[in-house]
Scaffold this active site. Structure first.
Site, mmCIF file in Angstrom:
data_model
loop_
_atom_site.group_PDB
_atom_site.id
_atom_site.type_symbol
_atom_site.label_atom_id
_atom_site.label_comp_id
_atom_site.label_asym_id
_atom_site.label_seq_id
_atom_site.Cartn_x
_atom_site.Cartn_y
_atom_site.Cartn_z
ATOM 1 N N GLN A 179 0.836 -1.212 0.000
ATOM 2 C CA GLN A 179 0.000 0.000 0.000
ATOM 3 C C GLN A 179 0.863 1.252 0.000
ATOM 4 O OE1 GLN A 179 -0.442 -2.612 2.010
ATOM 5 N NE2 GLN A 179 -2.620 -2.922 2.541
ATOM 6 N N PRO B 295 -42.187 14.550 -9.785
ATOM 7 C CA PRO B 295 -42.695 14.490 -8.405
ATOM 8 C C PRO B 295 -41.624 14.414 -7.332
ATOM 9 C CG PRO B 295 -42.950 12.370 -9.489
ATOM 10 C CD PRO B 295 -42.435 13.305 -10.540
ATOM 11 N N ASP C 277 -39.512 26.100 -6.718
ATOM 12 C CA ASP C 277 -40.593 26.117 -5.738
ATOM 13 C C ASP C 277 -40.368 25.034 -4.687
ATOM 14 O OD1 ASP C 277 -41.666 23.636 -6.649
ATOM 15 O OD2 ASP C 277 -42.832 24.650 -8.191
ATOM 16 N N LYS D 66 -44.089 28.385 -2.647
ATOM 17 C CA LYS D 66 -45.310 28.763 -1.946
ATOM 18 C C LYS D 66 -45.756 27.585 -1.088
ATOM 19 C CE LYS D 66 -46.912 31.558 -5.849
ATOM 20 N NZ LYS D 66 -45.971 31.033 -6.845
ATOM 21 N N GLY E 292 -42.045 21.643 -9.490
ATOM 22 C CA GLY E 292 -42.372 20.265 -9.177
ATOM 23 C C GLY E 292 -43.464 19.766 -10.109
ATOM 24 N N GLY E 293 -43.391 18.488 -10.484
ATOM 25 C CA GLY E 293 -44.405 17.923 -11.375
ATOM 26 C C GLY E 293 -44.273 18.447 -12.784
ATOM 27 N N ASP E 294 -45.406 18.786 -13.389
ATOM 28 C CA ASP E 294 -45.447 19.333 -14.741
ATOM 29 C C ASP E 294 -45.882 20.794 -14.667
ATOM 30 O OD1 ASP E 294 -45.759 18.486 -17.879
ATOM 31 O OD2 ASP E 294 -47.208 20.021 -17.306
ATOM 32 N N THR F 247 -46.139 14.474 -14.032
ATOM 33 C CA THR F 247 -46.982 15.124 -13.041
ATOM 34 C C THR F 247 -47.132 14.258 -11.794
ATOM 35 O OG1 THR F 247 -49.076 16.272 -12.698
ATOM 36 C CG2 THR F 247 -49.152 14.207 -13.935
ATOM 37 N N ALA F 248 -47.443 14.892 -10.678
ATOM 38 C CA ALA F 248 -47.505 14.184 -9.392
ATOM 39 C C ALA F 248 -48.487 13.024 -9.424
ATOM 40 C CB ALA F 248 -47.877 15.165 -8.285
ATOM 41 N N MET G 70 -53.070 19.113 -3.897
ATOM 42 C CA MET G 70 -53.141 20.111 -2.816
ATOM 43 C C MET G 70 -54.385 19.904 -1.950
ATOM 44 S SD MET G 70 -51.909 23.366 -5.154
ATOM 45 C CE MET G 70 -52.883 22.833 -6.578
#
Length: 461
Positions: A29, A221, A244, A266, A297-299, A327-328, A379
């Site tokens: 080594q 997602p 976001d 948000k 996030g998602g679409d 999308t989620a 949501m």
């Protein structure tokens, strides 16, 4: 120095040319470490284990370690390695102990050498075999003449900087030549032609567009493996990103490291940045000549207010691109083992926003209560009691299967299934966190037999 099993590492490239390094040990080594240090141009001093013990006992070790930048201990004897590490830590010198990451303040990575381009792969000493496997894959993937391309680019760097004073123009020049035909010319050995092509592009570089643009990108997602190739490419070339709260940290880590990041997320009942201000910010940053990534996030076109954002951009003549994302509803349902449509259960699916305004929801409830249909509420965590009450009041059977998916597609995903009448009470008792989607329909019954992803709730039970 105290270490724990999960101590963090900061990868650094050390300039060791002419630097003094001490290697203690005469093992295989130790020889391998010396080879790497010699290749880096280090000035190496060797010391056997016995010599180290004598030097330490005589009190002259401090002199031996004077001006040393790095100590490597590979004696094969645990007690000696511990003693070397203790001395190095005491005077604040970096130390690497072979096959003992907890004693080490520096770790030798696996290296892919395409000098002057070096790629280091490290697990912090926890999984050396895995790091070697990854290095081998990179070796097979990266062209052997990649270093020649790096040298060619370096030779023209100052010339490009003198010609193009605008940083955006410089960045786009390099992207255009390094993603064009130049690399293929270098890899085929035609470096003179590659250089001529780079100079040709540079001569016409005044025409390079340094104007801004907006990339409206759906991040999916949460699972970074669900990003599209195009989304990933744009994420890595943006100058500034507005993201976001639904964008997972794992995805945000894939954004270009030096890009400016602005959190405009948000949360329910708490708008950090008003939507109108976000729209104006996108336009302003692009008009300043920046490539702006709006990461959602998602679409972006499914309850993402993407249409509002590009409407303003179009009115101001700001160029933009839109990259759809999973999308989620689709991603979370798939990871939960709940098909949104099924020949025996549902021939249609409806995506519904359950965002409440003044604690009311003006939804066409009679239309939602139809047979052989799947409902997906976005949501809807806070509105779940109202959703259940209204659906049952408008004719839905109280025992209609329903599910809620929390943090879908992520490692902490949780899925609860019940009936529409009982789901709200179950969610409250379990203290399910957002973000969530709610799925209502007989397709929920299929989860028990079709679930393929172990979620956090299953793992905890």
């Amino acid at each position: 120095m105290s270490q724990t099993a999960d101590w963090p590492l900061l990868p650094l490239a050390l300039r060791l040319e002419g630097a003094s390094c001490l290697v203690v040990g005469e093992t295989v080594q130790a020889e391998r470490k010396c080879e790497l240090l010699v290749k880096a141009g280090a000035d190496i001093r060797r010391m056997g284990a016995e010599e180290f013990v004598k030097t330490s006992s005589s009190g002259s070790l401090a002199t031996a370690l004077e001006n040393v930048m790095l100590v490597v201990s590979a004696t094969g004897d645990t007690a000696t390695d511990e003693a070397v590490a203790a001395e190095a830590h005491a005077i604040g010198v970096f130390v690497n102990v072979a096959e003992n990451r907890l004693l080490s303040s520096a770790i030798f990575p696996s290296i892919v050498d395409r000098s002057p381009l070096l790629i280091a792969v490290s697990s912090g000493g926890e999984a050396p075999v895995l790091t070697r496997l990854i290095r081998n894959r990179l070796e097979a993937f990266l062209p052997a003449r990649l270093g020649h391309l790096a040298q060619l680019a370096s030779s023209l760097r100052e010339r490009v900087k003198a010609k193009l004073t605008n940083i955006n123009q410089r960045r786009r020049y390099w992207e255009s030549v390094l993603e064009g035909q130049v690399p293929d010319l270098v890899y085929s050995g035609a470096e003179d032609k590659a250089r001529a092509r780079m100079l040709e592009v540079l001569d016409a570089a005044d025409d390079i567009d340094s104007g801004g643009e907006v990339y409206l990108v759906g991040a999916g997602p949460g699972d970074p493996d669900l990003l599209t190739f195009r989304a990933l490419r744009l994420m890595r070339q943006a100058d500034v990103v507005l993201y976001d709260r639904l964008v997972s940290p794992q995805i945000l880590d894939l954004v270009r490291r030096d890009a400016e990041r602005i959190d405009v997320g948000k949360a329910r009942s708490q708008h950090t940045v008003p939507q109108e201000e976000i729209n104006e910010m996108l336009a302003r940053l692009a008009l300043e000549g920046k490539r702006v990534l709006r990461l959602k996030g998602g679409d972006p076109f499914i309850f993402g207010r993407g249409g509002e954002e590009i409407d303003l951009l179009a009115s101001k003549g700001v160029p933009f691109q839109v990259v759809p994302g999973i999308t989620a509803a689709s991603g979370c349902a798939a990871y939960s083992g709940i098909p949104l449509t099924h020949r025996d259960h549902s021939q249609s699916v409806r995506f519904i926003t359950a965002h409440l305004k003044n604690n009311t929801s003006d939804l066409p409830w009679f239309e939602l209560v139809r047979p052989r249909q799947t409902l997906v509420f976005y949501m809807g965590l806070a509105a779940l009691p109202l959703i259940a009450r209204e659906l049952v009041a408008h004719g839905m059977a109280g025992d209609m299967p329903a599910a809620i998916v929390s943090k879908g597609t992520l490692p902490e995903q949780r899925v609860l299934t019940s009936t529409i009448s009982e789901l709200a009470a179950l969610v409250a008792a379990e203290e399910i966190p957002g973000p969530t989607i709610i799925i209502v329909g007989t397709v929920v019954r299929l989860r028990d037999q079709l679930a393929w992803q172990t979620d956090a709730l299953d793992a905890a039970s």
